[in-house]
Design an enzyme around this catalytic site. Structure first.
Site, short mmCIF file in Angstrom:
data_model
loop_
_atom_site.label_atom_id
_atom_site.label_comp_id
_atom_site.label_asym_id
_atom_site.label_seq_id
_atom_site.Cartn_x
_atom_site.Cartn_y
_atom_site.Cartn_z
N ARG A 315 2.18 5.32 16.43
CA ARG A 315 2.99 4.97 17.59
C ARG A 315 2.65 3.58 18.10
O ARG A 315 3.55 2.81 18.46
CB ARG A 315 2.80 6.03 18.68
CG ARG A 315 3.54 7.31 18.34
CD ARG A 315 3.19 8.48 19.23
NE ARG A 315 4.02 9.63 18.86
CZ ARG A 315 3.86 10.85 19.33
NH1 ARG A 315 2.90 11.10 20.19
NH2 ARG A 315 4.65 11.83 18.93
N HIS A 459 11.94 6.62 15.23
CA HIS A 459 10.87 7.28 14.48
C HIS A 459 9.54 7.26 15.24
O HIS A 459 9.35 6.57 16.21
CB HIS A 459 10.73 6.73 13.07
CG HIS A 459 10.29 5.30 12.96
ND1 HIS A 459 9.88 4.75 11.77
CD2 HIS A 459 10.21 4.31 13.87
CE1 HIS A 459 9.55 3.49 11.95
NE2 HIS A 459 9.74 3.20 13.20
N GLU A 460 8.63 8.12 14.75
CA GLU A 460 7.34 8.37 15.40
C GLU A 460 7.51 8.89 16.82
O GLU A 460 6.76 8.52 17.73
CB GLU A 460 6.46 7.11 15.38
CG GLU A 460 6.24 6.52 14.01
CD GLU A 460 5.74 7.53 12.98
OE1 GLU A 460 5.09 8.51 13.38
OE2 GLU A 460 6.02 7.35 11.79
N GLY A 461 8.47 9.75 17.02
CA GLY A 461 8.74 10.30 18.35
C GLY A 461 9.78 9.47 19.05
O GLY A 461 9.52 8.32 19.42
N GLN A 466 8.99 10.53 23.82
CA GLN A 466 7.88 9.80 24.42
C GLN A 466 7.95 9.85 25.95
O GLN A 466 6.92 9.96 26.63
CB GLN A 466 7.89 8.33 23.95
CG GLN A 466 7.75 8.14 22.46
CD GLN A 466 6.40 8.57 21.92
OE1 GLN A 466 5.42 8.66 22.66
NE2 GLN A 466 6.34 8.86 20.64
#
Length: 609
Positions: A315, A459-461, A466
């Site tokens: 992240r 991507h990555e949350g 978030q």
């Protein structure tokens, strides 16, 4: 200022990277060794990455069918050469112990050095996943797993992935359906399972850049009744190599039952393959059986906890990717604005057509768009460097400071991922606008920067995930202590800035904004109803992030005043003024819906759309 000068200012004038060399872990380092690492990475990025950024966008990955019916991925030669140069630099193992072939480099310096690659060509390298994969194994794997898998990733011999999402589940990891059935509890590489399932959106899931690929796969172990445990508690983590290896890390010649089903064709970031992988479908049977061989990492049911070790690193890296793409667009549009002539300024009697046209940068609105880009991107870079410094504090500081750093990172990580992803994308949009119609063509690089950057909010949350993590968990955890620590650090900066005639007004504005965020946090949770509290998590994130970036600019202004770096000092004051005059006031509208727990969107019936 160019990127190197900016990074040098952040590292040495502001964050005092040299002080880290007083700690035992970094004692063999100095400003000279830090500069040498920066020089090497800047050179490789300039020579092996930047010249091929357009190439990997136009010649995106493609597949060819092998004689056995399987698919192989074809990438441009430049990708292989860039990856090899990065591996040879030693940067894959930069933070590792000397005994593991590492440099014991502070994460602060590692992050700064890697920034060059993000700016040169974000999509050529998938190195962040390999490093994150190996770091996870160093934290949660057995000694054998570290020696066989992590060590070969750090050396560059093998690459790594993270396999979370599935076609039917996306970000909803509680709904994953990949199954893992125990085959041998006593395998020297860890309890050996057979996995069956499908994984989607797997970056670098298939390629021939390395001799092997180490997949870290989330899957569920069935209960005694053969059913999967619902929710995230049943999720475990497994090492699933593309090719099977022995306990010495040698390839056995046996292909694991992992098959490439196809490539996802992306808007941007095309230089990195993005794949659908089938695990255990029987295309490559092992010992005559279908099922991908995987080795358990950690304890059963603890997979998500282990994977978060990698996800948090990823992240922060995504925030850096977004920032570097924003800076690349800013530099391109700044250069264009300084050289392109168009239009004439408006004087007291209007425009004088008899006068020659002026450069774009002489128009006020062009300056506004340039200043917005600078404020977004350099502010985001400061936040990410600050987070990197906290990582070093967490790992090498005394117990009290390490615990503070841990909590501050918990609160700041969602912001570090999402704020740059949103606002540096807007910077790319402004870079296109400055180029006018040319910016919308492929003759200039700014359209590619925007396309590449659009992925980072997903991507990555995702941005929304978030935001819910920030408001729903991070600001509340441990009795709100992380938020209190952050407020304490911001208030210290406010107090210092209050003594400066030039910054006192900004200090007061930040104090008011910080108080407003605190009040909004309490108001959001006043009813104790998560549905109401989180209905406006994204506006909360936007306001929270703006307050944090305003804090960064106030910090940078104080550091610039004390610095001999005249170039940075000259650019900091206008950017700080811009952020406080144009950006910070926007938090009022965002926080208003948070405080009132406005349900306009959440309560809208489906028929309203």
């Amino acid at each position: 200022m160019n990127l190197r000068s900016t990074l040098d200012f952040l590292l040495h004038d502001w964050l005092n990277a040299g002080a880290l060399t007083q700690r035992p872990r970094f004692a063999e380092h100095s400003r000279e060794t830090f500069d040498a690492v920066m020089d090497t990475c800047e050179r490789i990025a300039r020579d092996k990455y930047a010249p091929f950024n357009r190439l990997v966008d136009t010649e995106e990955p493609r597949t060819e069918q092998e004689p056995d019916g399987s698919l192989r991925v074809v990438l441009p030669r430049a990708t292989h050469e860039a990856r090899a140069a990065y591996a040879e630099s030693g940067m894959l193992a930069a933070a590792q112990d000397y005994e593991h072939g590492g440099m014991q480099l502070p994460y602060l310096v590692e992050a700064a050095a890697n920034a060059f690659f993000g700016k040169a060509s974000i999509s050529i390298g998938s190195n962040l996943l390999t490093v994150g994969n190996a770091n996870l194994l160093m934290a949660h794997g057995t000694p054998a797993q570290q020696q066989v898998f992590a060590a070969n990733e750090f050396s560059g011999r093998w690459a790594g992935t993270m396999c979370l999402s599935e076609p039917q589940a996306g970000s909803s990891l509680s709904d994953i359906a990949t199954r893992a059935v125990l085959e041998d509890a006593d395998d020297p590489l860890g309890p050996r399972y057979r996995l069956r399932g499908n994984k989607m959106w797997i970056s670098a899931g298939e390629h021939e850049l390395t001799e092997n690929i180490v997949h870290l796969v989330l899957a569920k172990i069935p209960g005694p009744d053969g059913k999967l445990v619902p929710g995230v508690k049943g999720i475990s983590l497994f090492i699933v190599p593309k090719k099977l290896v022995d306990t010495e890390g040698r390839l056995t010649g046996v292909r694991n039952d992992v098959a490439l089903a196809g490539l996802n064709h992306k808007l941007g970031w095309r230089g990195t393959t993005n794949t659908l992988l089938n695990f255990g479908e029987g295309r490559f049977p092992v010992d005559g059986q279908a099922g991908a061989v995987g080795y358990l990492v950690g304890e059963p049911g603890q997979g998500l906890r282990c994977m978060f070790h990698m996800m948090n690193e990823a992240r922060i890296a995504i925030g850096m990717a977004a920032t570097m793409l924003g800076l690349a667009g800013y530099e391109a549009s700044l250069d264009y604005a300084k050289t392109r002539t168009q239009g004439r300024p408006v004087g007291a009697s209007g425009k004088d057509a008899s006068q020659p046209p002026v450069r774009l940068i002489e128009h006020a609105d062009i300056k506004r768009m340039l200043m917005a880009q600078k404020a977004y991107c350099e502010g985001a870079l400061a936040l990410l460097m600050y987070c990197a410094r906290l990582v070093d504090e967490q790992h090498t500081g005394d117990a009290a400071l390490a615990d503070e750093a841990r909590l501050l990172l918990e609160v700041l990580t969602p912001v570090a991922k999402s704020w740059p992803s949103e606002n540096c994308l807007e910077a790319n949009s402004l870079a296109i606008q400055i180029h006018g119609g040319y910016g919308y063509t492929r003759d200039f690089p700014v359209e590619q920067y925007w396309r590449d950057n659009r992925l980072n909010m997903i991507h990555e949350g995702t941005h929304g995930i978030q935001a819910m993590d920030l408001l729903g968990r991070k600001v509340l955890m441990e009795g709100g202590r992380g938020l209190q620590l952050l407020a304490g650090r911001i208030n210290t900066t406010i107090e210092r800035a209050g003594h400066s005639a030039a910054l006192a007004g900004h200090a007061n504005a930040l104090a008011g904004a910080l108080a407003r965020v605190g009040a909004a946090t309490k108001a959001a949770w006043a009813s104790g109803n998560p549905t109401e509290a989180l209905a406006n998590a994204v506006p909360y994130m936007q306001a929270f992030g703006h307050v944090v970036i305003a804090w960064m600019w106030l910090e940078l202004s104080l550091a610039a005043d004390a610095s001999e770096n005249a170039a940075f000092r000259q650019g900091t004051a206008p950017a700080t003024n811009y952020f406080f005059h144009y950006e910070l006031p926007r938090i009022d509208a965002w926080l208003r819906v948070v405080e009132s727990r406005d349900m306009t969107c959440a309560a809208a019936p489906e028929e309203a759309f």
